[in-house]
Enzyme design. Structure first.
Site, PDB file in Angstrom:
ATOM      1  N   PRO A 188       0.825  -1.211   0.000  1.00 21.01           N
ATOM      2  CA  PRO A 188       0.000   0.000   0.000  1.00 21.01           C
ATOM      3  C   PRO A 188       0.859   1.261   0.000  1.00 21.01           C
ATOM      4  CG  PRO A 188      -0.303  -1.231   2.054  1.00 21.01           C
ATOM      5  CD  PRO A 188       0.668  -1.997   1.217  1.00 21.01           C
ATOM      6  N   GLU A 189       0.498   2.226  -0.828  1.00 18.61           N
ATOM      7  CA  GLU A 189       1.190   3.518  -0.841  1.00 18.61           C
ATOM      8  C   GLU A 189       0.269   4.573  -0.227  1.00 18.61           C
ATOM      9  OE1 GLU A 189       4.006   4.671  -3.548  1.00 18.61           O
ATOM     10  OE2 GLU A 189       4.008   2.855  -4.754  1.00 18.61           O
TER      11      GLU A 189
ATOM     12  N   LYS B 161       2.974   6.879   4.715  1.00 16.75           N
ATOM     13  CA  LYS B 161       2.263   5.597   4.743  1.00 16.75           C
ATOM     14  C   LYS B 161       1.997   5.146   6.170  1.00 16.75           C
ATOM     15  CE  LYS B 161       5.142   4.471   0.858  1.00 16.75           C
ATOM     16  NZ  LYS B 161       6.126   3.522   0.314  1.00 16.75           N
TER      17      LYS B 161
ATOM     18  N   ARG C  22      14.354  -3.099  -7.450  1.00 14.09           N
ATOM     19  CA  ARG C  22      12.981  -3.043  -7.955  1.00 14.09           C
ATOM     20  C   ARG C  22      13.046  -2.590  -9.398  1.00 14.09           C
ATOM     21  NH1 ARG C  22       9.693   0.073  -3.318  1.00 14.09           N
ATOM     22  NH2 ARG C  22      11.580   1.289  -3.159  1.00 14.09           N
TER      23      ARG C  22
END
Ligand SMILES: [Zn+2]
Length: 304
Positions: free
Chosen positions: A2-3, A61, A287
């Site tokens: 989740p961002e 976050k 990433r």
């Protein structure tokens, strides 16, 4: 993962469903989900019982629910002498981790397979469940420090939506770094809440390459990428948050669906919406970075 927009969706859900309610009891079904709480499960339960949830707060976050003493305590909890009737001096901190979910469920709903923590409220209505398959997330009660920010969150910079966020100071601090632009955007001590997806989207909107050396970024460019980050996250929020992880759902159990609107992230090989050049994916910090190689010119002296 989740961002910021997803966490904000969860925060709004908590505000709607949980704020103003008093905790009756807490059930910890997996010790790993409370490992960040210093005193362990029994202490966590004791510190939540009889407390009333205030309006939830988010920074980047990070998400927490300030806890107040309840006027009509169930009699289970010992009154906490450190706090007055109104001011919250600690908070329930929620770490969603990779796969954490908060669900608001009727008490008779079947337990989720990966249910880790359950909060029941004195009004007997829907209960709050923390569900986490991989258990990287968890909950803890933490003391609130300056500005009502939990001590464990104090080192995190404000996010771009914080009314106290200072754009000029951000540009100055960014330009004082000796690093790459995207790496700086992901640095939660400089600005919080910009994760991998929204960093790529913001850089594309601002037409900046992720490996630009921060010391060469102009003030105008720094503010441009910041505004782009705000814009892309505002769009995401309007659409309920992005979700690439099927495990992620918001507090009411609905998945986000913003991925349809992303310009570069996850779009390798597809045409840039602006110029038609195929989007490229490059490895970055274990990433991926997605970019348009035409709109986002690679610098002569990149910094990774
Ligand atoms: Zn392009």
């Amino acid at each position: 993962v989740p961002e910021l927009p997803e966490v904000e969706v969860v925060r709004r859900g908590l505000e709607r469903w949980v704020a103003g309610r008093t905790v009756d009891d807490v059930e910890v079904l997996h010790p790993r989900a409370v490992r960040r709480h210093g005193g362990g499960a029994a202490d966590l339960v004791a510190r939540l019982r009889g407390r009333t949830a205030a309006v939830p707060v988010r920074r980047g976050k990070y998400l927490w629910v300030p806890l107040r003493q309840s006027g009509a305590a169930s009699g289970v909890a010992e009154p906490d002498r450190r706090s007055g009737e109104e001011a919250a001096d600690d908070a329930l901190l929620v770490h969603l981790g990779m796969s954490g979910q908060l669900l608001v469920q009727p008490a008779d709903a079947t337990d989720e397979r990966h249910l880790r923590v359950r909060l029941r409220f004195t009004d007997g209505g829907r209960e709050l469940r923390f569900v986490d398959q991989r258990t990287f997330g968890g909950v803890a009660v933490d003391e609130l420090g300056a500005g009502g920010v939990p001590l464990s969150v104090a080192h995190i910079a404000p996010d771009p939506f914080d009314p106290a966020f200072d754009d000029a100071a951000f540009a100055r601090r960014l330009r004082a770094r000796r690093t790459g632009l995207k790496r700086a955007l992901l640095d939660q001590t400089l600005v919080s809440g910009i994760g991998n997806i929204y960093a790529d989207e913001a850089l594309w909107r601002a037409r900046l390459h992720y490996a630009r050396a921060t010391e060469g970024v102009t003030r105008a460019e720094a503010v441009r990428v910041l505004d782009a980050a705000r814009a892309v996250m505002t769009d995401a929020l309007a659409q309920g948050g992005t979700s690439f992880d099927s495990l992620y759902v918001n507090v009411n159990g609905e998945s986000g669906y913003f991925e349809r609107s992303l310009a570069v992230y996850g779009r390798e090989g597809q045409e840039c919406d602006r110029c038609g050049t195929p989007i490229r994916r490059e490895s970055f910090m274990n990433r991926s970075s997605y970019l348009c190689p035409a709109c986002q010119k690679r610098p002569r002296h990149p910094r990774w």
